[in-house]
Design an enzyme around this catalytic site. Structure first.
Site, PDB file in Angstrom:
ATOM      1  N   SER A  48      53.906  58.412  99.697  1.00  0.00           N
ATOM      2  CA  SER A  48      55.134  57.617  99.807  1.00  0.00           C
ATOM      3  C   SER A  48      56.089  58.330 100.743  1.00  0.00           C
ATOM      4  O   SER A  48      56.508  59.463 100.484  1.00  0.00           O
ATOM      5  CB  SER A  48      55.782  57.469  98.429  1.00  0.00           C
ATOM      6  OG  SER A  48      57.144  57.119  98.611  1.00  0.00           O
TER       7      SER A  48
ATOM      8  N   HIS B 196      52.439  54.522 102.201  1.00  0.00           N
ATOM      9  CA  HIS B 196      53.213  53.752 101.228  1.00  0.00           C
ATOM     10  C   HIS B 196      54.685  53.737 101.627  1.00  0.00           C
ATOM     11  O   HIS B 196      55.317  54.784 101.791  1.00  0.00           O
ATOM     12  CB  HIS B 196      53.034  54.375  99.850  1.00  0.00           C
ATOM     13  CG  HIS B 196      53.659  53.615  98.722  1.00  0.00           C
ATOM     14  ND1 HIS B 196      53.039  52.563  98.095  1.00  0.00           N
ATOM     15  CD2 HIS B 196      54.859  53.747  98.119  1.00  0.00           C
ATOM     16  CE1 HIS B 196      53.816  52.090  97.135  1.00  0.00           C
ATOM     17  NE2 HIS B 196      54.943  52.789  97.134  1.00  0.00           N
TER      18      HIS B 196
ATOM     19  N   ASP C 202      58.460  52.344 100.616  1.00  0.00           N
ATOM     20  CA  ASP C 202      59.289  51.818  99.528  1.00  0.00           C
ATOM     21  C   ASP C 202      60.523  51.125 100.079  1.00  0.00           C
ATOM     22  O   ASP C 202      61.399  51.764 100.651  1.00  0.00           O
ATOM     23  CB  ASP C 202      59.702  52.963  98.593  1.00  0.00           C
ATOM     24  CG  ASP C 202      58.515  53.505  97.812  1.00  0.00           C
ATOM     25  OD1 ASP C 202      57.866  52.700  97.114  1.00  0.00           O
ATOM     26  OD2 ASP C 202      58.229  54.707  97.927  1.00  0.00           O
TER      27      ASP C 202
ATOM     28  N   MET D  24      63.822  49.200  99.136  1.00  0.00           N
ATOM     29  CA  MET D  24      64.761  48.971  98.015  1.00  0.00           C
ATOM     30  C   MET D  24      66.036  48.336  98.547  1.00  0.00           C
ATOM     31  O   MET D  24      66.522  48.727  99.611  1.00  0.00           O
ATOM     32  CB  MET D  24      65.094  50.305  97.346  1.00  0.00           C
ATOM     33  CG  MET D  24      63.866  51.112  96.951  1.00  0.00           C
ATOM     34  SD  MET D  24      64.336  52.598  96.071  1.00  0.00           S
ATOM     35  CE  MET D  24      62.745  53.454  95.994  1.00  0.00           C
TER      36      MET D  24
ATOM     37  N   HIS E 278      55.835  48.347  99.448  1.00  0.00           N
ATOM     38  CA  HIS E 278      56.222  48.110  98.057  1.00  0.00           C
ATOM     39  C   HIS E 278      57.657  47.595  98.042  1.00  0.00           C
ATOM     40  O   HIS E 278      58.590  48.355  98.289  1.00  0.00           O
ATOM     41  CB  HIS E 278      56.072  49.450  97.306  1.00  0.00           C
ATOM     42  CG  HIS E 278      56.565  49.449  95.890  1.00  0.00           C
ATOM     43  ND1 HIS E 278      56.705  50.613  95.153  1.00  0.00           N
ATOM     44  CD2 HIS E 278      56.948  48.442  95.064  1.00  0.00           C
ATOM     45  CE1 HIS E 278      57.164  50.318  93.949  1.00  0.00           C
ATOM     46  NE2 HIS E 278      57.321  49.012  93.874  1.00  0.00           N
TER      47      HIS E 278
ATOM     48  N   MET F 129      60.964  46.472  96.332  1.00  0.00           N
ATOM     49  CA  MET F 129      61.757  46.572  95.092  1.00  0.00           C
ATOM     50  C   MET F 129      63.073  45.866  95.384  1.00  0.00           C
ATOM     51  O   MET F 129      64.091  46.489  95.677  1.00  0.00           O
ATOM     52  CB  MET F 129      61.979  48.045  94.736  1.00  0.00           C
ATOM     53  CG  MET F 129      60.756  48.701  94.115  1.00  0.00           C
ATOM     54  SD  MET F 129      60.782  50.500  94.274  1.00  0.00           S
ATOM     55  CE  MET F 129      60.052  50.681  95.900  1.00  0.00           C
TER      56      MET F 129
ATOM     57  N   MET G  50      53.631  50.920  87.840  1.00  0.00           N
ATOM     58  CA  MET G  50      54.643  51.970  87.993  1.00  0.00           C
ATOM     59  C   MET G  50      54.480  52.995  86.865  1.00  0.00           C
ATOM     60  O   MET G  50      54.432  52.631  85.688  1.00  0.00           O
ATOM     61  CB  MET G  50      56.055  51.385  87.937  1.00  0.00           C
ATOM     62  CG  MET G  50      56.460  50.527  89.124  1.00  0.00           C
ATOM     63  SD  MET G  50      56.207  51.271  90.741  1.00  0.00           S
ATOM     64  CE  MET G  50      57.273  52.707  90.667  1.00  0.00           C
TER      65      MET G  50
ATOM     66  N   GLY H  85      62.878  53.286  91.910  1.00  0.00           N
ATOM     67  CA  GLY H  85      64.187  53.576  92.507  1.00  0.00           C
ATOM     68  C   GLY H  85      64.266  54.922  93.196  1.00  0.00           C
ATOM     69  O   GLY H  85      64.982  55.068  94.181  1.00  0.00           O
TER      70      GLY H  85
ATOM     71  N   ASP I  27      51.839  54.439  90.833  1.00  0.00           N
ATOM     72  CA  ASP I  27      52.926  54.954  91.665  1.00  0.00           C
ATOM     73  C   ASP I  27      53.991  55.644  90.812  1.00  0.00           C
ATOM     74  O   ASP I  27      54.611  54.999  89.965  1.00  0.00           O
ATOM     75  CB  ASP I  27      53.537  53.754  92.422  1.00  0.00           C
ATOM     76  CG  ASP I  27      54.658  54.132  93.369  1.00  0.00           C
ATOM     77  OD1 ASP I  27      54.940  55.327  93.535  1.00  0.00           O
ATOM     78  OD2 ASP I  27      55.249  53.193  93.955  1.00  0.00           O
TER      79      ASP I  27
ATOM     80  N   GLY J  39      55.296  60.055  90.124  1.00  0.00           N
ATOM     81  CA  GLY J  39      55.009  61.303  89.418  1.00  0.00           C
ATOM     82  C   GLY J  39      53.555  61.738  89.451  1.00  0.00           C
ATOM     83  O   GLY J  39      53.118  62.532  88.609  1.00  0.00           O
TER      84      GLY J  39
HETATM   85  C1  DX5 Z   1      59.650  54.883  93.246  1.00  0.00           C
HETATM   86  C2  DX5 Z   1      58.717  54.630  94.410  1.00  0.00           C
HETATM   87  C3  DX5 Z   1      57.640  55.623  94.556  1.00  0.00           C
HETATM   88  C4  DX5 Z   1      58.081  57.029  94.749  1.00  0.00           C
HETATM   89  C5  DX5 Z   1      56.952  57.941  94.414  1.00  0.00           C
HETATM   90  O1  DX5 Z   1      60.472  53.781  93.109  1.00  0.00           O
HETATM   91  O2  DX5 Z   1      58.114  53.370  94.263  1.00  0.00           O
HETATM   92  O3  DX5 Z   1      56.749  55.217  95.585  1.00  0.00           O
HETATM   93  O4  DX5 Z   1      58.544  57.282  96.035  1.00  0.00           O
HETATM   94  O5  DX5 Z   1      57.397  59.233  94.552  1.00  0.00           O
HETATM   95  P1  DX5 Z   1      56.898  60.427  93.627  1.00  0.00           P
HETATM   96  O6  DX5 Z   1      55.433  60.593  93.893  1.00  0.00           O
HETATM   97  O7  DX5 Z   1      57.715  61.562  94.114  1.00  0.00           O
HETATM   98  O8  DX5 Z   1      57.170  60.054  92.200  1.00  0.00           O
HETATM   99 ZN    ZN Z   2      56.455  52.832  95.636  1.00  0.00          ZN
END
Ligand code: DX5
Ligand code: ZN
Length: 213
Positions: free
Chosen positions: A6, A31, A33, A35, A64, A66, A135, A140, A173, A175
């Site tokens: 990501s 990936h 993100d 938002m 992705h 959001m 998730m 976020g 996705d 952690g």
């Molecule tokens: C959170 C995102 C993830 C995030 C993952 O909203 O969708 O893609 O960036 O990052 P890590 O791997 O650090 O949890």
């Molecule tokens: Zn993501």
């Protein structure tokens, strides 16, 4: 296991180099993100920056969303030709219609489930989806702690996919790191997203390789 770093955790001051580095290091997808500051309490990047990412990437994009108003954002990002365009089921009244719209644009449709959302909600959409994204943190932000109940959820989703003879992939996705990736693989997960673990490491290839279990 396929690996999708990501870019939320990348150094945006040298984004081009960061994208080149993860692609050279052997990632499978990039990936991205998106938002909007409404669906999630954070605001990231729009099509201008993602276009620069698409140009630098030698691997397909996994976008992705959001956001609120999914169809608007689908139209905004479709011209960048990502491999996957995923939207949150919690924010969509007409998911089947939106899946068809994404597929008609020549993109693989995917649906995202927040940590509280049961997979049964999308059972009758599985045949139409190329991927389901589970998730394992609240969406976020990067760098959050993995929520282990996603393992149980992946197992029941996998069962549902097999029962229906569907070919839907499962992506997780949030952690993800080298301590939980094996359990994810055992639960039937096909693709992991990893932001902090990859971009926070001092050797991207080693980090990516350690997730390819
Ligand atoms: C959170 C995102 C993830 C995030 C993952 O909203 O969708 O893609 O960036 O990052 P890590 O791997 O650090 O949890
Ligand atoms: Zn993501």
């Amino acid at each position: 296991m396929l690996v999708a770093p990501s870019i939320l955790s990348a150094d945006f001051g040298k984004l081009n180099d960061e994208i080149t580095a993860i692609c050279t290091a052997g990632c499978d997808l990039v990936h991205v993100d998106v938002m909007d500051g409404h669906f999630v309490p954070n605001l990231t990047i729009g099509p201008v920056v993602v276009n620069a990412v698409a140009k630098a990437a030698t691997k397909p994009l996994d976008i992705h969303l959001m956001v609120e108003n999914n169809p608007f954002f689908v139209d905004l990002f479709a011209p960048l030709k990502p491999r996957y365009l995923s939207f949150h089921i919690e924010e969509e009244k007409h998911p089947h219609r939106l899946i068809q719209k994404i597929r008609d644009l020549g993109i693989s449709p995917a649906i995202v489930l927040n940590p509280h959302t049961p997979p049964s909600l999308i059972e009758y959409l599985l045949e139409d989806l190329d991927m389901v994204l589970l998730m394992s943190v609240n969406p976020g932000f990067g760098g959050q702690k993995f929520i282990p109940s996603v393992l149980e959820k992946a197992l029941s989703l996998k069962e549902m996919i097999l029962k229906r003879n569907a070919e839907t992939l499962i992506e997780v996705d949030g952690g993800v790191n080298d301590t939980n990736v094996k359990a994810l693989a055992d639960a039937g997960v096909d693709i992991v997203v990893a932001g902090n673990y990859v971009f926070g490491s001092d050797h991207y290839k080693n980090a990516i390789d350690s997730l390819k279990v």
